[in-house]
Design an enzyme around this catalytic site. Structure first.
Site, PDB file in Angstrom:
ATOM      1  N   ASP A 171       6.523   2.480   5.552  1.00 51.38           N
ATOM      2  CA  ASP A 171       5.135   2.667   5.108  1.00 51.38           C
ATOM      3  C   ASP A 171       4.655   4.050   5.558  1.00 51.38           C
ATOM      4  OD1 ASP A 171       2.529   1.971   4.075  1.00 51.38           O
ATOM      5  OD2 ASP A 171       1.872   1.680   6.132  1.00 51.38           O
ATOM      6  N   SER A 172       3.546   4.463   4.992  1.00 48.95           N
ATOM      7  CA  SER A 172       2.958   5.738   5.404  1.00 48.95           C
ATOM      8  C   SER A 172       2.387   5.659   6.822  1.00 48.95           C
ATOM      9  CB  SER A 172       1.850   6.116   4.427  1.00 48.95           C
ATOM     10  OG  SER A 172       0.902   5.068   4.355  1.00 48.95           O
ATOM     11  N   GLU A 185      -6.421   2.750  10.675  1.00 50.27           N
ATOM     12  CA  GLU A 185      -5.528   3.572  11.517  1.00 50.27           C
ATOM     13  C   GLU A 185      -6.224   3.953  12.837  1.00 50.27           C
ATOM     14  OE1 GLU A 185      -2.238   4.905  11.003  1.00 50.27           O
ATOM     15  OE2 GLU A 185      -1.967   3.622   9.261  1.00 50.27           O
ATOM     16  N   CYS A 220       4.442  -0.004   1.044  1.00 46.92           N
ATOM     17  CA  CYS A 220       3.290   0.869   0.831  1.00 46.92           C
ATOM     18  C   CYS A 220       2.964   0.804  -0.654  1.00 46.92           C
ATOM     19  CB  CYS A 220       3.643   2.293   1.235  1.00 46.92           C
ATOM     20  SG  CYS A 220       2.352   3.493   0.877  1.00 46.92           S
ATOM     21  N   HIS A 272      -2.422  -1.891   4.231  1.00 46.67           N
ATOM     22  CA  HIS A 272      -3.301  -1.909   5.401  1.00 46.67           C
ATOM     23  C   HIS A 272      -4.362  -3.016   5.314  1.00 46.67           C
ATOM     24  CE1 HIS A 272      -1.660   2.069   6.122  1.00 46.67           C
ATOM     25  NE2 HIS A 272      -2.395   2.234   7.200  1.00 46.67           N
ATOM     26  N   CYS A 289      -3.217  -2.529  -0.977  1.00 45.60           N
ATOM     27  CA  CYS A 289      -2.856  -1.537   0.033  1.00 45.60           C
ATOM     28  C   CYS A 289      -2.387  -2.350   1.230  1.00 45.60           C
ATOM     29  CB  CYS A 289      -4.092  -0.704   0.391  1.00 45.60           C
ATOM     30  SG  CYS A 289      -3.857   0.328   1.843  1.00 45.60           S
TER      31      CYS A 289
HETATM   32  N1  DGL Z   1       0.060   2.117   3.065  1.00 41.21           N
HETATM   33  C1  DGL Z   1      -0.721   2.713   2.010  1.00 41.21           C
HETATM   34  C2  DGL Z   1      -0.801   1.766   0.835  1.00 41.21           C
HETATM   35  O1  DGL Z   1      -0.386   0.629   0.925  1.00 41.21           O
HETATM   36  C3  DGL Z   1      -2.107   3.054   2.456  1.00 41.21           C
HETATM   37  C4  DGL Z   1      -2.175   4.143   3.478  1.00 41.21           C
HETATM   38  C5  DGL Z   1      -2.126   5.505   2.915  1.00 41.21           C
HETATM   39  O2  DGL Z   1      -3.047   5.951   2.195  1.00 41.21           O
HETATM   40  O3  DGL Z   1      -1.144   6.160   3.199  1.00 41.21           O
HETATM   41  O4  DGL Z   1      -1.280   2.161  -0.196  1.00 41.21           O
END
Ligand code: DGL
Length: 291
Positions: free
Chosen positions: A19-20, A167, A82, A202, A200
């Site tokens: 993931d990011s 975050e 992600c 998150h 998302c």
């Molecule tokens: N993990 C990203 C998603 O699911 C969200 C976080 C980001 O913007 O990098 O879209």
């Protein structure tokens, strides 16, 4: 002659989750619940998060670099946990990697249609989607949903402030989070969607607060559990499921801060230990060398 283009996969190998940032831990949690014997290697690109406000080209480049790093750990399957990457970069990534690779978008879209159709078996109905700007702009969810059922319509809302708040370690009790959710979700509440996709990875961290802001009869769709179920099915059919003792979790991050360990431990309700720091410059360089 062994086929060199096919990786040699075995059951003892870990599942790679990428993931990011922290959000992919929602998928890790779902995999741990469903397959406690599996070991997981998690990569959070915490130095370069958020991806959600970046161009598809940049997101695709970052994703390729991070997955190349994970592929060198010889996982048996890789999960792009992600939505932004799943929505903007999957076709190129699927061409690039030979290890089985799955995103979170298709399982989430399929679950949302199932839920909507259970409530409205015939005719037109709508589903809400909250996601990053890049995911909404890609239109990947409406396209995936209309491939399953053309009469299910998607009302989408980009929520760019949610990822930075999560975050930062804010949870659903934070007054700031409540105000932001109210602002984002109010237009969707007006149309009373049958289901609301947390588009998302998150967002499940705030699921109680999101449910409180949505209309009471809206069902939240969290693609993490759906994705974990898909991974189990794939591993089962490839005869790669691990059984026996509990698996291990190893985390890799690109930022050196302490925040990951604290938030990840809280979120997974277990000590996560120090993540291994990966210098983002080193993955950028090794990708350039392999091009
Ligand atoms: N993990 C990203 C998603 O699911 C969200 C976080 C980001 O913007 O990098 O879209």
């Amino acid at each position: 002659m062994p086929d060199e283009s096919k990786p040699n996969l075995h059951a003892e190998a870990p599942i790679a989750v990428y993931d990011s940032g922290l959000g992919g831990l929602t998928v890790v949690r779902a995999i741990m619940r469903l397959m406690p014997s599996e070991s997981i290697v998690y990569f959070g690109d915490t130095a370069r998060v958020p991806y959600g406000n970046k161009s598809a080209r940049t997101v695709g480049l970052f994703a390729s670099q991070c997955l190349q790093f994970l592929a060198r750990l010889h996982p048996k399957i890789m999960v792009v946990a992600c939505n932004t990457v799943s929505a903007t970069a999957m076709p190129a990534l699927l061409r690039e990697f030979t290890i089985p690779l799955y995103g979170v978008l298709e399982p989430g879209a399929a679950a949302a249609v199932r839920i909507a159709r259970r409530r409205f078996p015939a005719g037109d109905c709508s589903i809400g989607l909250i996601a990053t700007e890049a995911t909404v702009a890609s239109r990947a969810y409406p396209m995936a949903i209309s491939r399953i059922d053309q009469h299910v319509h998607v009302a989408a809302r980009a929520c760019p402030l949610l990822v930075p708040l999560i975050e930062e370690g804010r949870d659903g009790d934070s007054p700031l989070v409540k105000i932001v959710l109210e602002e984002y979700i109010d237009p969707l509440r007006q149309i009373s969607p049958a289901a609301l996709i947390l588009g998302c990875t998150h967002y499940p961290i705030l699921s109680d607060a999101i449910a409180a802001a949505a209309s009471p009869d809206t069902i939240l769709v969290d693609s993490a559990a759906e994705t974990a179920a898909l991974v189990r099915n794939r591993l089962q059919s490839l005869e790669l499921l691990r059984t026996g003792s509990a698996g291990k979790l190893s985390c890799y991050v690109t930022d050196q801060g302490q925040r990951f360990e604290a938030i990840a431990s809280r979120f997974l309700s277990r000590p996560v230990g120090h993540p291994v720091w990966v210098d983002p410059e080193s993955i950028e360089t090794s990708t350039m060398e392999s091009i």
